[in-house]
Design a protein around this motif. Structure first.
Motif, PDB file in Angstrom:
ATOM      1  N   MET A 126       0.821  -1.204   0.000  1.00  0.00           N
ATOM      2  CA  MET A 126       0.000   0.000   0.000  1.00  0.00           C
ATOM      3  C   MET A 126       0.859   1.261   0.000  1.00  0.00           C
ATOM      4  O   MET A 126       0.578   2.227  -0.716  1.00  0.00           O
ATOM      5  N   GLN A 127       1.935   1.261   0.781  1.00  0.00           N
ATOM      6  CA  GLN A 127       2.785   2.445   0.852  1.00  0.00           C
ATOM      7  C   GLN A 127       3.414   2.760  -0.504  1.00  0.00           C
ATOM      8  O   GLN A 127       3.475   3.922  -0.916  1.00  0.00           O
ATOM      9  N   LYS A 128       3.861   1.720  -1.213  1.00  0.00           N
ATOM     10  CA  LYS A 128       4.469   1.954  -2.524  1.00  0.00           C
ATOM     11  C   LYS A 128       3.437   2.479  -3.507  1.00  0.00           C
ATOM     12  O   LYS A 128       3.717   3.393  -4.300  1.00  0.00           O
ATOM     13  N   MET A 129       2.231   1.895  -3.501  1.00  0.00           N
ATOM     14  CA  MET A 129       1.179   2.365  -4.394  1.00  0.00           C
ATOM     15  C   MET A 129       0.845   3.831  -4.119  1.00  0.00           C
ATOM     16  O   MET A 129       0.712   4.647  -5.040  1.00  0.00           O
ATOM     17  N   LEU A 130       0.731   4.172  -2.850  1.00  0.00           N
ATOM     18  CA  LEU A 130       0.418   5.554  -2.501  1.00  0.00           C
ATOM     19  C   LEU A 130       1.536   6.507  -2.885  1.00  0.00           C
ATOM     20  O   LEU A 130       1.287   7.670  -3.218  1.00  0.00           O
ATOM     21  N   SER A 131       2.785   6.027  -2.874  1.00  0.00           N
ATOM     22  CA  SER A 131       3.891   6.897  -3.301  1.00  0.00           C
ATOM     23  C   SER A 131       3.816   7.171  -4.797  1.00  0.00           C
ATOM     24  O   SER A 131       4.068   8.294  -5.245  1.00  0.00           O
ATOM     25  N   TYR A 132       3.451   6.159  -5.590  1.00  0.00           N
ATOM     26  CA  TYR A 132       3.246   6.362  -7.028  1.00  0.00           C
ATOM     27  C   TYR A 132       2.152   7.406  -7.264  1.00  0.00           C
ATOM     28  O   TYR A 132       2.308   8.345  -8.052  1.00  0.00           O
ATOM     29  N   VAL A 133       1.020   7.217  -6.586  1.00  0.00           N
ATOM     30  CA  VAL A 133      -0.142   8.066  -6.805  1.00  0.00           C
ATOM     31  C   VAL A 133       0.122   9.491  -6.315  1.00  0.00           C
ATOM     32  O   VAL A 133      -0.165  10.467  -7.019  1.00  0.00           O
ATOM     33  N   ARG A 134       0.725   9.614  -5.135  1.00  0.00           N
ATOM     34  CA  ARG A 134       0.952  10.955  -4.620  1.00  0.00           C
ATOM     35  C   ARG A 134       1.935  11.736  -5.492  1.00  0.00           C
ATOM     36  O   ARG A 134       1.781  12.944  -5.684  1.00  0.00           O
ATOM     37  N   ARG A 135       2.928  11.055  -6.039  1.00  0.00           N
ATOM     38  CA  ARG A 135       3.892  11.745  -6.905  1.00  0.00           C
ATOM     39  C   ARG A 135       3.195  12.300  -8.150  1.00  0.00           C
ATOM     40  O   ARG A 135       3.440  13.439  -8.539  1.00  0.00           O
ATOM     41  N   ALA A 136       2.316  11.510  -8.732  1.00  0.00           N
ATOM     42  CA  ALA A 136       1.573  11.983  -9.901  1.00  0.00           C
ATOM     43  C   ALA A 136       0.645  13.141  -9.533  1.00  0.00           C
ATOM     44  O   ALA A 136       0.571  14.155 -10.244  1.00  0.00           O
ATOM     45  N   VAL A 137      -0.062  12.990  -8.411  1.00  0.00           N
ATOM     46  CA  VAL A 137      -0.989  14.032  -7.955  1.00  0.00           C
ATOM     47  C   VAL A 137      -0.247  15.345  -7.711  1.00  0.00           C
ATOM     48  O   VAL A 137      -0.702  16.426  -8.109  1.00  0.00           O
ATOM     49  N   ASP A 138       0.918  15.270  -7.077  1.00  0.00           N
ATOM     50  CA  ASP A 138       1.690  16.475  -6.788  1.00  0.00           C
ATOM     51  C   ASP A 138       2.304  17.083  -8.045  1.00  0.00           C
ATOM     52  O   ASP A 138       2.247  18.301  -8.262  1.00  0.00           O
ATOM     53  N   HIS A 139       2.907  16.252  -8.901  1.00  0.00           N
ATOM     54  CA  HIS A 139       3.587  16.758 -10.098  1.00  0.00           C
ATOM     55  C   HIS A 139       2.638  17.473 -11.050  1.00  0.00           C
ATOM     56  O   HIS A 139       3.050  18.390 -11.762  1.00  0.00           O
ATOM     57  N   TYR A 140       1.378  17.047 -11.067  1.00  0.00           N
ATOM     58  CA  TYR A 140       0.432  17.625 -12.027  1.00  0.00           C
ATOM     59  C   TYR A 140      -0.742  18.344 -11.359  1.00  0.00           C
ATOM     60  O   TYR A 140      -1.729  18.638 -12.022  1.00  0.00           O
ATOM     61  N   HIS A 141      -0.615  18.641 -10.058  1.00  0.00           N
ATOM     62  CA  HIS A 141      -1.609  19.442  -9.336  1.00  0.00           C
ATOM     63  C   HIS A 141      -3.018  18.894  -9.564  1.00  0.00           C
ATOM     64  O   HIS A 141      -3.948  19.631  -9.902  1.00  0.00           O
ATOM     65  N   MET A 142      -3.192  17.597  -9.364  1.00  0.00           N
ATOM     66  CA  MET A 142      -4.463  16.956  -9.664  1.00  0.00           C
ATOM     67  C   MET A 142      -5.547  17.218  -8.625  1.00  0.00           C
ATOM     68  O   MET A 142      -6.742  17.191  -8.947  1.00  0.00           O
ATOM     69  N   ILE A 143      -5.153  17.430  -7.382  1.00  0.00           N
ATOM     70  CA  ILE A 143      -6.129  17.561  -6.300  1.00  0.00           C
ATOM     71  C   ILE A 143      -5.928  18.883  -5.573  1.00  0.00           C
ATOM     72  O   ILE A 143      -4.814  19.241  -5.208  1.00  0.00           O
ATOM     73  N   GLU A 144      -7.034  19.599  -5.386  1.00  0.00           N
ATOM     74  CA  GLU A 144      -7.015  20.853  -4.647  1.00  0.00           C
ATOM     75  C   GLU A 144      -7.948  20.746  -3.443  1.00  0.00           C
ATOM     76  O   GLU A 144      -8.785  19.841  -3.366  1.00  0.00           O
ATOM     77  N   GLU A 145      -7.778  21.661  -2.514  1.00  0.00           N
ATOM     78  CA  GLU A 145      -8.581  21.685  -1.292  1.00  0.00           C
ATOM     79  C   GLU A 145     -10.073  21.698  -1.630  1.00  0.00           C
ATOM     80  O   GLU A 145     -10.543  22.498  -2.439  1.00  0.00           O
ATOM     81  N   GLY A 146     -10.824  20.786  -0.986  1.00  0.00           N
ATOM     82  CA  GLY A 146     -12.273  20.763  -1.134  1.00  0.00           C
ATOM     83  C   GLY A 146     -12.789  20.018  -2.353  1.00  0.00           C
ATOM     84  O   GLY A 146     -14.010  19.985  -2.576  1.00  0.00           O
ATOM     85  N   ASP A 147     -11.916  19.406  -3.135  1.00  0.00           N
ATOM     86  CA  ASP A 147     -12.369  18.659  -4.308  1.00  0.00           C
ATOM     87  C   ASP A 147     -13.263  17.488  -3.906  1.00  0.00           C
ATOM     88  O   ASP A 147     -13.042  16.840  -2.883  1.00  0.00           O
ATOM     89  N   ARG A 148     -14.248  17.238  -4.736  1.00  0.00           N
ATOM     90  CA  ARG A 148     -15.039  16.004  -4.647  1.00  0.00           C
ATOM     91  C   ARG A 148     -14.789  15.264  -5.961  1.00  0.00           C
ATOM     92  O   ARG A 148     -15.148  15.771  -7.039  1.00  0.00           O
ATOM     93  N   ILE A 149     -14.167  14.100  -5.870  1.00  0.00           N
ATOM     94  CA  ILE A 149     -13.663  13.406  -7.048  1.00  0.00           C
ATOM     95  C   ILE A 149     -14.451  12.127  -7.295  1.00  0.00           C
ATOM     96  O   ILE A 149     -14.606  11.298  -6.394  1.00  0.00           O
ATOM     97  N   ALA A 150     -14.937  11.984  -8.519  1.00  0.00           N
ATOM     98  CA  ALA A 150     -15.611  10.749  -8.913  1.00  0.00           C
ATOM     99  C   ALA A 150     -14.597   9.820  -9.564  1.00  0.00           C
ATOM    100  O   ALA A 150     -13.891  10.215 -10.488  1.00  0.00           O
ATOM    101  N   VAL A 151     -14.529   8.605  -9.081  1.00  0.00           N
ATOM    102  CA  VAL A 151     -13.680   7.589  -9.695  1.00  0.00           C
ATOM    103  C   VAL A 151     -14.551   6.753 -10.627  1.00  0.00           C
ATOM    104  O   VAL A 151     -15.551   6.167 -10.194  1.00  0.00           O
TER     105      VAL A 151
END
Length: 244
Positions: free
Chosen positions: A1-26
């Protein structure tokens, strides 16, 4: 889980995918990619410095043998709202129109229905399960079959609908998604579509697999070229700071 979250967080941070208060549909098709993305974002929201909500949306395309009850149980465990939208996509494409090349029309219909459902659920962002290998394959498909240097973007704003598409798995290799789904026993739903796996994308996947036997690391170099070229929207911001 930690490795998966590191992949995802790096992408989210590098491309500013998530901002405060977002409601995201998967967008949850029931495949390994979308279920892995759902779990990763549900876990990420617990500690990500920008607070956000997650909802899951499944478009039921008309195959009665697809059972999404285990996905509902997963969402319940994750504390994620699960929205199921019945459609007649299968009947329209195969029974009414008898499409010889159904994938393009199916994708178009699913996109429209998903964006509409997301907005109805109060979500202005839609997370899609495209991973590292999808990026490379899409680039090569565009080059081979369209004669263009092109690929979908990590973040795409659709001005017609007002929906923003994000792809948090874009740094995650497909083999790791597959391993993650198996290790965590995610309730993958078999897709009975007769066109599944019988596509140009599958041909490119097999070609890349063959080439990597003599050129190890080929996918990594292609992905790096996409970021360096740069294609529009693909320049990563490696300096993003945490909010105070």
């Amino acid at each position: 889980m930690q490795k998966m979250l590191s992949y995802v967080r790096r992408a989210v941070d590098h491309y500013h995918m998530i901002e405060e208060g977002d409601r995201i549909a998967v967008g949850v098709s029931g495949g390994k990619d979308s279920l892995t993305l759902l779990v990763a974002l549900a876990k990420l929201r617990a500690f990500y410095p920008r607070k956000f909500e997650v909802a899951a949306i499944t478009l039921e395309t008309g195959y009665e043998e697809m059972d999404f009850a285990p996905v509902q149980a997963l969402c319940d465990r994750l504390g994620v709202e699960y929205i199921r939208i019945p459609t007649q996509i299968k009947q329209i494409i195969f029974d009414i129109r008898h499409e010889e090349n159904p994938c393009a029309l199916c994708a178009k219909m699913r996109r429209g229905a998903l964006h509409e459902a997301a907005l109805a659920a109060g979500c202005k962002k839609v997370a899609l399960g495209h991973h590292f290998d999808d990026v490379v394959e899409t680039y090569m498909l565009s080059l081979f079959y369209e004669g263009r240097i092109s690929c979908f973007q990590p973040v795409t704003f659709l001005d017609r609908s007002g929906v923003t598409l994000i792809r948090p798995l874009l740094y995650t290799p497909e083999y790791y998604v597959r391993s993650f789904a198996a290790r965590h026993e995610l309730p993958v739903v078999f897709n009975p579509c007769p066109a599944d796996g019988n596509t140009k994308r599958q041909e490119v996947k097999e070609l890349l697999k063959s080439l990597e036997t003599t050129m190890p690391g080929l996918r990594d170099r292609i992905f790096g070229a996409i970021q360096r070229y740069p294609l529009k929207g693909w320049q990563p911001d490696r300096t993003r700071k945490r909010p105070k």
